[in-house]
Design an enzyme around this catalytic site. Structure first.
Site, PDB file in Angstrom:
ATOM      1  CG  LEU A   1      -1.785  -1.213   1.436  1.00 47.82           C
ATOM      2  CD1 LEU A   1      -2.483  -1.208   2.851  1.00 47.82           C
ATOM      3  CD2 LEU A   1      -2.792  -1.409   0.411  1.00 47.82           C
ATOM      4  CG  ASP A   2       2.562   4.875  -2.979  1.00 42.31           C
ATOM      5  OD1 ASP A   2       3.743   4.822  -2.918  1.00 42.31           O
ATOM      6  OD2 ASP A   2       1.988   5.894  -3.232  1.00 42.31           O
ATOM      7  CB  ALA A   3       2.601   7.192  -0.028  1.00 42.66           C
TER       8      ALA A   3
ATOM      9  CG  HIS B   1       2.817   9.139   4.656  1.00 38.73           C
ATOM     10  ND1 HIS B   1       3.435   7.975   4.416  1.00 38.73           N
ATOM     11  CD2 HIS B   1       2.866  10.101   3.771  1.00 38.73           C
ATOM     12  CE1 HIS B   1       4.394   8.369   3.345  1.00 38.73           C
ATOM     13  NE2 HIS B   1       4.044   9.798   2.946  1.00 38.73           N
TER      14      HIS B   1
ATOM     15  CD  GLU C   1       6.006   4.349   0.588  1.00 37.40           C
ATOM     16  OE1 GLU C   1       7.227   4.885   0.234  1.00 37.40           O
ATOM     17  OE2 GLU C   1       5.186   4.495  -0.228  1.00 37.40           O
TER      18      GLU C   1
ATOM     19  CG  HIS D   1      17.541   3.528   2.377  1.00 32.69           C
ATOM     20  ND1 HIS D   1      17.408   4.590   2.522  1.00 32.69           N
ATOM     21  CD2 HIS D   1      18.128   2.818   1.369  1.00 32.69           C
ATOM     22  CE1 HIS D   1      18.012   4.973   1.138  1.00 32.69           C
ATOM     23  NE2 HIS D   1      18.437   3.907   0.765  1.00 32.69           N
ATOM     24  CG  HIS D   2      16.386   7.058   5.826  1.00 35.10           C
ATOM     25  ND1 HIS D   2      16.343   6.657   4.182  1.00 35.10           N
ATOM     26  CD2 HIS D   2      15.210   7.597   6.014  1.00 35.10           C
ATOM     27  CE1 HIS D   2      15.101   6.978   3.966  1.00 35.10           C
ATOM     28  NE2 HIS D   2      14.469   7.522   4.687  1.00 35.10           N
TER      29      HIS D   2
ATOM     30  CG  HIS E   1       9.855   2.672  -6.036  1.00 42.31           C
ATOM     31  ND1 HIS E   1       9.408   1.586  -5.251  1.00 42.31           N
ATOM     32  CD2 HIS E   1       9.250   3.661  -6.132  1.00 42.31           C
ATOM     33  CE1 HIS E   1       8.337   2.302  -4.726  1.00 42.31           C
ATOM     34  NE2 HIS E   1       8.152   3.580  -4.889  1.00 42.31           N
TER      35      HIS E   1
ATOM     36  CD  GLN F   1      14.619   6.016   0.198  1.00 42.46           C
ATOM     37  OE1 GLN F   1      15.314   6.963   0.107  1.00 42.46           O
ATOM     38  NE2 GLN F   1      13.694   5.804   0.710  1.00 42.46           N
ATOM     39  CB  VAL F   2      17.203   4.336  -6.833  1.00 38.77           C
ATOM     40  CG1 VAL F   2      17.963   4.398  -8.254  1.00 38.77           C
ATOM     41  CG2 VAL F   2      17.947   3.481  -6.158  1.00 38.77           C
TER      42      VAL F   2
END
Length: 476
Positions: A271-273, A275, A309, A337-338, A402, A404-405
């Site tokens: 589920l994209d974003a 927030h 996400e 990741h960060h 996808h 972060q790149v």
């Protein structure tokens, strides 16, 4: 001779065949006084639809001869009559502005023995269908599947495949959430890919976007209050999940999730974003979605997974409902990741300014969230809550994806930002983490080609607006 008869019952949105020249059409347009079905092929005709008390306009049409059934809806608005494709179209063979086409859902599945893979054992591989092969199709992907099996991954995560403008798109500008992109191979091609994956022991999950639609070919406003001005998102007005008439909007996306999971035999959805799904109702959409998917699991006897996400670091998303949470199965965890990225590259711009210490990575290993209530310099406020007690199998982590790149100005992969020794260290850090590892396509062999955000909108002014918007959004 065409005959239209009304029906008033809950059912799937969109259009689908009932057999022997009979078809059912259903569209939600609660504020319109009149809606008609305009058939274009294989026979032309304009037929009235009947409205129920929830704002659904429906009809069963008999007498349609064999052949592709293309159609539009004629909407009688205060500004006049407009003709629009079906918001729940299953196929847009002539692009986002053209008529919709009815799709027969039948497929000769050969995955009856597929039982799924326990979430705790998932090793994910994220890819973009349009760029993974030269052909950019589902069919071209199938011969490559044995390579992924040999690599050791067992879950294919596909970036969005909902119909978008043009032939090329990152995936997050889809405007028909039910229609599979025609240039990729359409619904039949997608089902063939899932079928092949299951036969090789690969699960498949799809990235779906329930927080916005793309700008070109987005006609939802002509049908009803799909959007609300109560909240603002980076893409404009928010989708309406808790304002007046929101029941129809929620049902649109609830049915969409079930459509992908049941008709396409998918093993889960990313589920994209979430927030950017603004919903302050007493019964949040995400909780309702999780409950619906649980019911689907019980009905079919096969597990389905929902992965959110979110940049909120809010453990309520994945906390069981009996403990006061929404009950989603897992979430992407960007803090890992960060933490690793900043240590390897030394970057400290944008959201990376909150990271860069070895203790950040250590905390990500221990607790998943690095920010669990403490002050964030990037946000200039406290951020997150504690995920202590939630198992690592509820967190998907990566060293590239996808976002972060592709959200970098030049689309550089990690292979361009650190040494070969750094890449090996990153791979070890990922694979030894107590979470679910995700690889981004090409990462396994150190791909150096950039992966930039891209679109092929038809309007030059819109292309320029998108370009300027990206510059502003990712200036750091």
């Amino acid at each position: 001779m065409l005959q239209a008869s009304p029906f008033f019952q809950a059912g799937r949105m969109g259009a689908y065949p009932l057999g022997q020249g009979r078809y059912r059409f259903s569209v939600w347009a609660p504020l319109l006084e009149r809606v008609e079905l305009k058939l274009l092929t294989p026979v032309e005709g304009c037929l009235p639809l009947a409205r129920d008390d929830q704002g659904y306009w429906q009809a069963e049409v008999d007498g349609i001869p064999p052949g592709p059934v293309d159609y539009l809806y004629r909407l009688h608005t205060q500004a006049g009559v407009v003709e629009r494709p079906d918001p729940a179209s299953r196929c847009q063979p002539h692009g986002v502005h053209g008529p919709s086409r009815v799709v027969d859902p039948h497929f000769d599945w050969q995955d009856q023995g597929w039982k799924g893979i326990p979430l705790s054992q998932w090793i994910l591989y994220e890819l973009h269908v349009g760029t993974f092969t030269l052909e950019g199709t589902f069919a071209a992907l199938i011969p490559r599947l044995p390579e992924l099996v040999e690599l050791g991954v067992n879950v294919l995560e596909l970036m969005p495949v909902a119909q978008f403008p043009g032939e090329r798109n990152w995936g997050y500008d889809g405007v028909y959430p039910y229609a599979v992109q025609t240039s990729y191979g359409g619904a039949a091609g997608f089902k063939a890919l899932v079928n092949a994956c299951h036969q090789l022991g690969l699960a498949v999950i799809l990235d779906v976007v329930y927080n916005h639609l793309g700008p070109e070919g987005n006609y939802l406003r002509d049908f009803g209050p799909y959007f609300t001005t109560k909240y603002h998102t980076p893409w404009g007005d928010a989708l309406n999940f808790d304002d007046r008439y929101s029941d129809g909007v929620r049902e649109f996306f609830l049915q969409n999730a079930e459509y992908w999971l049941e008709e396409f035999h998918l093993d889960g959805l990313r589920l994209d974003a979430v927030h950017a799904i603004y919903d302050f109702s007493a019964y949040p959409f995400l909780q309702e979605l999780a409950e619906q998917v649980d019911a689907l699991e019980a009905r079919t006897g096969r597990p389905r997974v929902l992965i959110a996400e979110s940049d909120l670091n809010d453990v309520r998303l994945i906390t069981p409902r009996e403990q006061g949470g929404y009950g989603l199965d897992a979430q992407w965890c960007d803090d890992f990741h960060h933490s690793l990225h900043t240590l390897l590259t030394g970057e400290k711009t944008g959201y990376y300014q909150d990271f860069g210490e070895l203790e950040h990575l250590a905390k990500a290993y221990r607790e998943s969230y690095v920010y669990s209530g403490q002050y964030s310099c990037y946000r200039a406020r406290r951020h997150g809550n504690s995920a202590v007690g939630r198992p690592g199998s509820q967190f998907v982590v990566c060293i590239q994806n996808h976002d972060q790149v592709g959200n970098r100005r030049l689309g550089e992969r990690l292979s361009q930002l650190t040494s070969f020794e750094g890449l090996k260290l990153a791979a070890a850090a990922l694979l030894l983490a107590p979470m679910l590892p995700l690889l981004f396509m090409g990462e396994e062999y150190g791909e150096v080609a950039p992966f930039l955000y891209f679109v092929s909108h038809g309007d030059p002014d819109l292309v320029e607006a998108v370009r300027q918007g990206r510059r502003r959004e990712f200036s750091a």
